[in-house]
Design a protein around this motif. Structure first.
Motif, PDB file in Angstrom:
ATOM      1  N   UNK A   1       0.895  -1.368   0.018  1.00 56.37           N
ATOM      2  CA  UNK A   1      -0.047  -0.087   0.666  1.00 56.37           C
ATOM      3  C   UNK A   1       0.905   1.294   0.052  1.00 56.37           C
ATOM      4  N   UNK A   2       0.341   2.573  -1.168  1.00 59.31           N
ATOM      5  CA  UNK A   2       1.044   3.522  -1.137  1.00 59.31           C
ATOM      6  C   UNK A   2       0.365   4.470  -1.716  1.00 59.31           C
ATOM      7  N   UNK A   3       0.294   5.526  -0.579  1.00 59.26           N
ATOM      8  CA  UNK A   3      -1.021   6.549  -1.160  1.00 59.26           C
ATOM      9  C   UNK A   3      -0.861   8.230  -1.081  1.00 59.26           C
ATOM     10  N   UNK A   4      -1.678   9.097  -1.022  1.00 58.22           N
ATOM     11  CA  UNK A   4      -1.322  10.480  -0.454  1.00 58.22           C
ATOM     12  C   UNK A   4      -2.838  10.890  -0.865  1.00 58.22           C
ATOM     13  N   UNK A   5      -1.748  12.130  -0.051  1.00 58.28           N
ATOM     14  CA  UNK A   5      -3.029  12.881   0.390  1.00 58.28           C
ATOM     15  C   UNK A   5      -3.201  13.982  -1.129  1.00 58.28           C
ATOM     16  N   UNK A   6      -4.575  14.661  -1.083  1.00 59.12           N
ATOM     17  CA  UNK A   6      -4.670  15.728  -2.108  1.00 59.12           C
ATOM     18  C   UNK A   6      -4.254  17.218  -1.751  1.00 59.12           C
ATOM     19  N   UNK A   7      -4.220  17.122  -0.513  1.00 59.97           N
ATOM     20  CA  UNK A   7      -4.218  17.938   0.274  1.00 59.97           C
ATOM     21  C   UNK A   7      -2.949  19.055  -0.333  1.00 59.97           C
ATOM     22  N   UNK A   8      -1.972  17.755  -0.062  1.00 55.43           N
ATOM     23  CA  UNK A   8      -0.560  18.125   0.195  1.00 55.43           C
ATOM     24  C   UNK A   8      -0.692  18.456  -1.780  1.00 55.43           C
TER      25      UNK A   8
ATOM     26  N   UNK B   1      -4.206   7.740  -9.639  1.00 60.95           N
ATOM     27  CA  UNK B   1      -5.783   8.286  -9.728  1.00 60.95           C
ATOM     28  C   UNK B   1      -6.269   8.305  -8.345  1.00 60.95           C
ATOM     29  N   UNK B   2      -7.155   9.545  -8.726  1.00 53.02           N
ATOM     30  CA  UNK B   2      -8.020  10.378  -7.198  1.00 53.02           C
ATOM     31  C   UNK B   2      -8.926  10.274  -7.567  1.00 53.02           C
ATOM     32  N   UNK B   3      -9.983   9.232  -6.781  1.00 58.46           N
ATOM     33  CA  UNK B   3     -11.354   9.195  -6.638  1.00 58.46           C
ATOM     34  C   UNK B   3     -11.599  10.280  -6.121  1.00 58.46           C
ATOM     35  N   UNK B   4     -13.134  10.558  -7.217  1.00 55.71           N
ATOM     36  CA  UNK B   4     -13.618  12.499  -6.591  1.00 55.71           C
ATOM     37  C   UNK B   4     -14.538  12.594  -7.030  1.00 55.71           C
ATOM     38  N   UNK B   5     -16.022  13.380  -6.153  1.00 56.85           N
ATOM     39  CA  UNK B   5     -16.846  13.242  -7.063  1.00 56.85           C
ATOM     40  C   UNK B   5     -17.717  14.313  -7.506  1.00 56.85           C
ATOM     41  N   UNK B   6     -19.028  14.448  -7.580  1.00 57.09           N
ATOM     42  CA  UNK B   6     -19.453  15.119  -8.344  1.00 57.09           C
ATOM     43  C   UNK B   6     -18.911  16.448  -9.401  1.00 57.09           C
TER      44      UNK B   6
END
Lengths: 562, 562
Positions: free
Chosen positions: A51-58, A97-102
């Motif tokens: 597992x390796x993830x990142x926070x989009x806030x960064x 890839x980043x999961x995003x809302x509408x």
């Protein structure tokens, strides 16, 4: 009076802003911001090494901080003024890839999923999706073998659809809540240009073509029949994606008033469509046909381009051959190694060899440089993070053979460098086998500028002179070039990458020339590397390996004069 | 009133004197003297990793210092007096032959050869003679295949004739100056008993049978035809050797007046014929038929015995099957691993992993103990010092597979221990395949008493309960038992080893019992070990190895619950 372009370069641990003089290529301001979340910017799970993830806030905090600081630094240059910035280009890691809302907001920004790792950005080196990658390969092999031919024959766990499918299975609530998934390289331009509707967002051909099975010949993203077979829920994701993808010559949009004001930049300057860091680094290194550009960092990316008009065969094992994914007007061809600098970092930081002072990169390099090729009797496979090219198998692992009670940390360190060089040679030979001649090799990336030993070993193992890109930030430079090209000649930029390449790129005077004697020894060791490469990395190799240890000792004893 | 026997135990780095109560087995005095020459007693050559020699001066200084000190310590025991010492036994490393002149003096003592490494003792782990060993194997295979059948099918570079032949070729002056070559195990008794004429010196069956191709069926040492074929000069050496060899039940002679006076011991007490440390350690561990005794230290020796009257088949890959070489009245069977503790020492001392405090044996063991079998995904071959059994090939090397960017020093440390356990299982299975049942396993040697993790891994990998010898100095104890047996019942000793074994040996209450779940996981990993063992260690293995990395990851993920 000069004009300036900004390149924004999102790496694995930090983001860099580079401000470049569009006429001279001079880099007038640069600033790096380290991501705040996780370990060195990477959110990991001690229980799951994949597992390796990142926070989009960064990603947002990162461009605000680094652009602001780079502008401040550039202001020391007499000629510079923020008002003279004419365009922005962006490159990032990928597939991330980043999961995003509408509304295009990352789910990680919502309260509901604020603490769910699945709602973060799925960093390129996240390998949780290995089973799904294998399944996609299997299914495509039956239903759409032509898809695989464009991406090297195997779909990787690092890529777009594998990650989305794994999310569907392991975190269905996140999957259901995501309207669509956006590559980091596409998401940052969307933020800067205020593109809140994900259906209007311009997606780059680089990510789409290399990682998401996008190809014009089958109408863009993969056909629904294939996705439905994998999981009917994927069809919904497919329908959220556009029909067209764009190259870095295209505008993603214009800098919004709000961001312009916040960042202190001119409102409405064009922002180029994003691309992957290594690909755009090819541009920053001055890529043209028959030049192999090697971006050598934590991992490598090996890039070549070939004119669109000539056409090109599919090359098995390459990550992809995609029209205009690197240099507009050319096929872009991507290969690479999943870990290079990372292997040496692992050895120094995790194994921590050599005790207190002797265990640094500098000290190990110095001692390793005193060794002759073959002298240690060691040979390694460079698969500590899997193999991207030509085996395309993330479930391969590292190996060291030839260990004795006399083996030293410096010998192992050198063997690890050599292993990555052998892996690099396999990639070059794969290009050559399929008719892509390699006339020049240009290296870029941190290691190419910092480590003489490393580059000399590459020259000797590959049997090629290695030139080094003049810029130490070729990705950011390439992005800035994209910013200059989308701005156009009228605004003080360029109308084509040809011109931008001539003016803004170059190589250092220093070059690494292969030594015939070392080349000969490495040829012999490479033959043994090839044997264990094929024995552990392919299904059909059935030669005996008894001569591997013997061969290494024979070479060792010859080199030592025993 | 008790009697006492002295055991003198020459190891790789030091010599130990142990004084034992012959009735209770109580160890009343012990002293270790570290050899003064070289690095930790081993003279090495930075240019040739194969070279390992010792200075014979250390052997004499060593018994003087350690006997004197042990007597001093034993004097604190109320009942003890030096006058009650009834006999001395001696064990040493081997094959460690020493070139001597016509008066039995090591050439290293002469002015002429004082600075010639070839005139030193050729320590067991000297592998400079690998080419000669291969040549002896080849030549014997054609001329005398029956010789090889008794020593496992392959002559080793660690052994007597290979070393002498290499001396002839690499240092002919030393070879010419040597009247004969004497094993360390035979030389020390000769010194203590004043046997200055090398032709009168009693040579032990242990060294002769296991290392010098001595066997009654062909009249003792190898026939001249074979030696002449290798090098005519060897015939002269052959003629310096006697027709008969002796077991540890036999006297080498009597302690001279001079040494008795110097050491403070009774003049004329019997000195037993010498044997190898590991073999005599079998006696000190209480070896009897169907008991596998494993002496686990820097390397291992795996010993079994079988009654002479039953006869025994040749077992390929064993170091030897020699009548009375371990326990008089039985065939002695020797197998072993060229490095075990040495591999861990190499990792800790040469690789120096884990930084300051985390890199000690204790710390690595503690962290390795928290791992479950298979959890690391790592697998190693334990050949950093070659393979003694069953491949008998010193030109094999170590290998680690399954490395990832997450691999830790503790994981590697555990994988190295496991590798030696797998190697140990291969040895046990070879005995079993040839009809030698293994009813009990008794371990002795430093690691068996110090490292719970190590012994539990051995129990789990071998699927056998491991018992631990009561004495921590089984070699010295076995030598003292030989001293008690050559002294005889009348003098307060024993007339047979049967009696001595019952009275003087035993096992600890603590034993290591295999855990069924761990056994099952290790069975799966062992199957993969077997594959790489056969692929790299034999000439004919032609199965594909693609499933090795995959299999390790599959086990890892299962163990981790992924």
């Amino acid at each position: 009076m000069s004009s300036y372009a900004i390149g924004l370069d999102y790496g694995t641990n930090s983001v860099r802003t580079l401000i470049v003089d569009t006429q001279s290529g001079a880099e007038v301001g640069s600033s790096v911001w380290n991501y705040a979340h996780g370990e060195k910017g990477v959110v990991i799970d001690p229980k799951d090494p994949n597992l390796a993830r990142q926070h989009p806030r960064d990603y947002i905090d990162g461009f605000v901080a680094s652009i602001t600081d780079a502008l401040r630094k550039a202001s020391r240059v007499k000629d510079f003024a923020p008002a003279r910035v004419i365009g922005i280009g962006i490159d990032t890691t990928g597939s991330t890839p980043i999961p995003v809302d509408r509304e295009g907001n990352p789910l990680a920004f919502s309260k509901e999923y604020a603490h769910d790792n699945a709602a973060l950005a799925w960093l390129w080196k996240d390998h949780t999706s290995f089973a799904e990658a294998a399944e996609i390969t299997e299914t495509a092999r039956k239903l759409r073998p032509n898809y695989l031919a464009k991406i090297g024959g195997v779909y990787s766990s690092e890529w777009f659809w594998a990650k989305i499918l794994h999310c569907k299975r392991s975190a269905p609530a996140v999957f259901d809540a995501a309207y669509t998934w956006v590559e980091l390289a596409d998401w940052v331009p969307a933020v800067l240009t205020g593109t809140t509707d994900p259906t209007k967002l311009r997606r780059g051909i680089c990510a789409a073509g290399h990682k998401a099975m996008f190809h014009a010949s089958w109408g863009g993203y993969p056909e629904e029949e294939l996705l439905e077979k994998l999981d009917p829920a994927l069809v919904r994701v497919r329908r959220s994606l556009p029909e067209k993808a764009y190259s870095v010559r295209d505008e993603a949009g214009r800098l919004t008033k709000e961001w312009a004001s916040k960042l202190g930049l001119p409102e409405g300057i064009p922002v180029a469509v994003g691309a992957f860091d290594a690909h755009i680094g090819g541009i920053g290194s001055g890529i043209t046909p028959n030049v192999l550009v090697k971006a050598i960092g934590t991992s490598t990316c090996d890039l070549m381009v070939a004119p669109l008009e000539k056409g090109i065969a599919d090359i098995p094992g390459l990550c992809g051959i995609v029209p205009e994914s690197i240099l507009p007007g050319n096929f872009g061809m991507e290969a690479g190694q999943s870990a290079v600098g990372d292997i040496l970092n692992w050895f120094v930081e995790s194994v921590q060899p050599g005790g207190k002072e002797a265990g640094s990169h500098a000290s190990l390099t110095e001692r390793a440089a005193r060794l002759a090729p073959g002298e240690s009797g060691l040979l390694a496979l460079d698969w500590e993070n899997g193999n991207r090219t030509i085996l395309v198998d993330q479930r391969l692992t590292g190996l060291i053979v030839g260990l004795t009670l006399h083996s030293t940390p410096a010998e192992i360190y050198r063997a690890l460098i050599e292993a990555t060089a052998f892996g690099s040679r396999i990639i070059m030979e794969r290009f050559q086998e399929y008719g892509v001649a390699v006339d020049r090799v240009i290296a870029c990336g941190g290691i190419s500028q910092k480590n003489d030993l490393f580059m000399q070993i590459y020259a000797d193992v590959m049997g090629k002179t290695i030139e080094i890109s003049r810029s130490s930030e070729t990705s950011a430079l390439g992005s800035a070039m994209a910013g200059a090209v989308v701005a156009g000649k009228g605004a003080g930029g360029y109308d084509s990458f040809d011109e931008a390449t001539k003016k803004m790129t170059g190589v250092l005077p220093k070059r690494y020339v292969p030594d015939p004697k070392r080349v000969e020894t490495y040829n012999r060791i490479y033959a043994l590397y090839r044997k264990i490469h094929d024995a552990f990395g392919t299904r059909d190799y059935q030669e005996n390996l008894f001569d591997v240890m013997k061969g290494l000792l024979a070479i060792r004893d010859e080199v030592r004069g025993l």
